[in-house]
Design an enzyme around this catalytic site. Structure first.
Site, PDB file in Angstrom:
ATOM      1  N   HIS A  42       7.241   2.652  -5.183  1.00  0.00           N
ATOM      2  CA  HIS A  42       7.177   1.847  -6.591  1.00  0.00           C
ATOM      3  C   HIS A  42       7.278   3.063  -7.622  1.00  0.00           C
ATOM      4  CE1 HIS A  42       5.018  -1.815  -4.688  1.00  0.00           C
ATOM      5  NE2 HIS A  42       6.318  -1.751  -4.495  1.00  0.00           N
TER       6      HIS A  42
ATOM      7  N   HIS B  86       3.022  -5.126  -7.290  1.00  0.00           N
ATOM      8  CA  HIS B  86       4.340  -4.712  -6.826  1.00  0.00           C
ATOM      9  C   HIS B  86       5.365  -5.090  -8.081  1.00  0.00           C
ATOM     10  CE1 HIS B  86       2.203  -6.472  -3.459  1.00  0.00           C
ATOM     11  NE2 HIS B  86       3.000  -5.711  -2.635  1.00  0.00           N
TER      12      HIS B  86
END
Length: 572
Positions: free
Chosen positions: A513, A551
């Site tokens: 990420h 996320h």
């Protein structure tokens, strides 16, 4: 938007991969988009919708739409192997010299083609702070929430035999379909009960602005046929059915061209040849690693770094490649009882694998339509944990902002055990540390140099130690213990914070990420343009001022939708 979804259905039936590559590349275009991930494909669909703009999208990787291992949710860890930029960071001294892998999606769909399909927006206050940092009020939660509605819709899973809190008002009628899982691995309820008992958290839907709580997970999976719902088979298919859109795969952009301070197009490699494409506007959507790499190769970045590598300086922009943040996570891996369904079972037990394949082939039932178990919880670290150190980064955050996420998966992150494994982990999701992305050389074929600097401040270290200890407290709860055969890692009593820290250092991974390397407010103006330059914009995860609290794929879709509106308004 209902009309758009109907158009998508028509496009799905009419278009396979005929538009995936063009034998004759265009010489000029109105918009060139570099990168075919979620941001690039949303932009291509939006900017081409009126039919007035010629849009060319260049993707370095292949088409992914016929890659079965990627389309089948449970097998995503296997299918992802051949569809990534296989980046490895530099040895991180904060991890005792371990070097984290930092895979990035390679191919149409980008990260949405290879990820674990978690769809989560996180704390509303993150986006309000983004708006303040960027000067773009469209990024504030109240505004961006409309973009979340416009890019996604929720579909009920027909055979789900369990309760889950879903705030259906948080979903709209956009192209991306999200759903809840159609079955359970057997570890969800024990984990949820342990989290509720040990951490005092209650179930929420982290897509309505809630940042703290327990979420049983919404995923980017088509509810009925249980295949991956992602940017390639939603926005991509609709855009690629239009005559004013050209999508060229295996086209590696090597340089952005400038006339003075004005971007004029790009150079890219295709079939072993260098091709020049002229463009009225250039939009870079390569992600938080490849976007700064391309800008640096093109002469946009810190003057000292560029000059050292012999790259002519177009714009001295010191912040390009800096401000790298990620969601690093530290693993506790368990051997679990045979009744828990794991990836190991379906790859090592031929009988179980055959049953799962038959179920999926017959009516899309069974574990192959799941994404390996999916429950996560987020919480804050008490202010007292930061006594004696500078913890202002954490203690000053708005009350809805979590610091730590814990989660589990049926995928074994740590190799070496021939048994049915559940991986659990604690992740810093609002870290203070920053890393950087730099060039190794002026050769586009060389991987960039990535310095992660995970847990790089005293407060980061204190926060991850606290989170890891809380995770192990959850795993020691009776509901989880009865499903646990053994703790494979760390596997020993951790009687001190030093011992906990060593365990964290030994098995910390990148969540994949990375964000922030071409950040709004630092490198970019509020309108997505690069400060000091003309006709060039950046729209992707590199523009995040700092990470979302969950996320990030959901956020990239919405951010690109917002950027497309801004671009169409400004380019009238």
């Amino acid at each position: 938007m209902t009309r758009l979804i109907s158009s998508l259905a028509v496009a799905l039936s009419a278009v396979a991969v005929t538009h995936a590559a063009y034998p004759t590349a265009p010489k000029s275009t109105n918009y060139v988009i570099v990168g075919g991930g979620p941001a690039g494909l949303v932009l291509a669909e939006q900017l081409s919708r009126s039919g007035k703009n010629q849009v060319t999208l260049l993707e370095a990787g292949p088409d992914t739409i016929n890659t079965q291992l990627l389309q089948t949710p449970y097998t995503y860890p296997i299918g992802a192997v051949g569809n990534v930029w296989n980046y490895t960071a530099q040895p991180d001294p904060n991890l005792g010299g371990n070097a984290p892998n930092m895979f990035q999606g390679w191919g149409l769909g980008g990260g949405t083609a290879i990820n674990g399909m978690a769809y989560c927006r996180g704390a509303a206050s993150v986006f309000d702070d983004w708006a303040a940092a960027s000067g773009n009020q469209g990024l504030a939660w109240k505004s961006l929430f409309q973009d979340f509605l416009e890019v996604s819709h929720y579909a009920e899973t027909f055979d789900a035999q369990y309760g889950q809190y879903v705030n259906k008002s948080a979903y709209g009628n956009g192209l991306l379909e999200v759903s809840r899982t159609s079955g359970l691995t057997g570890f969800e309820a024990p984990f949820q009960q342990a989290v509720e008992a040990e951490l005092g958290l209650h179930e929420v839907d982290m897509n309505d602005g809630d940042g703290i709580g327990l979420d049983r997970g919404i995923s980017s999976i088509f509810a009925q046929n249980r295949t991956r719902s992602y940017s390639r088979n939603t926005f991509g298919i609709l855009a690629m059915a239009r005559s004013n859109v050209k999508v060229i795969t295996n086209a590696w952009v090597t340089k952005i061209n400038f006339n003075g301070k004005t971007a004029t197009g790009v150079n890219y490699q295709l079939n072993g040849k260098s091709v020049t494409l002229a463009a009225d506007k250039v939009i870079v959507s390569g992600g938080a690693i490849n976007t700064p790499k391309l800008l640096l190769l093109s002469g946009v970045g810190p003057k000292a770094q560029l000059s050292k590598l012999g790259i002519p300086v177009v714009q001295d922009t010191p912040q390009v490649g800096l401000n790298l943040r990620d969601h690093p996570f530290a693993v506790v891996q368990l051997e679990v009882t045979p009744d828990i369904i794991t990836l190991w079972q379906l790859t090592s037990n031929t009988t179980e694998a055959a049953i799962a394949q038959q179920q999926y082939a017959k009516n899309r039932s069974g574990p192959l339509g799941w994404n390996n178990g999916f429950v996560y919880a987020t919480f804050r670290v008490p202010d007292s944990v930061f006594d004696g150190i500078n913890g202002t980064h954490y203690t000053s955050m708005p009350a809805d902002r979590p610091h730590v996420l814990i989660e589990f998966s049926g995928v074994p992150f740590i190799s070496g055990g021939n048994f049915s494994a559940i991986s659990t982990w604690a992740s810093l999701i609002q870290p203070e540390f920053t890393g950087r992305v730099e060039l190794k050389s002026n050769n586009y074929l060389d991987n960039p140099v990535i310095n992660t600097n995970y847990y790089g401040t005293a407060a980061d270290k204190a926060a991850i130690i606290y989170g890891y200890k809380k995770l192990r407290q959850v795993l020691a709860h009776d509901t989880v213990k009865v499903k646990t055969v053994d703790e494979f890692y760390p596997g020993v009593a951790l009687n001190s914070d030093d011992a906990v820290w060593q365990a964290i250092q030994g098995q910390t991974f990148s969540f994949g990420h990375p964000v922030g390397t071409v950040a709004q407010g630092k490198v970019l103006n509020s309108d997505w343009t690069i400060k000091g330059l003309k006709n060039i914009r950046v729209v992707d995860s590199s523009t995040f001022p700092f990470p979302s609290s969950c996320h990030p794929q959901a956020v990239v879709y919405a951010l690109a939708n917002r950027a497309a509106k801004d671009i169409l308004r400004d380019d009238k």
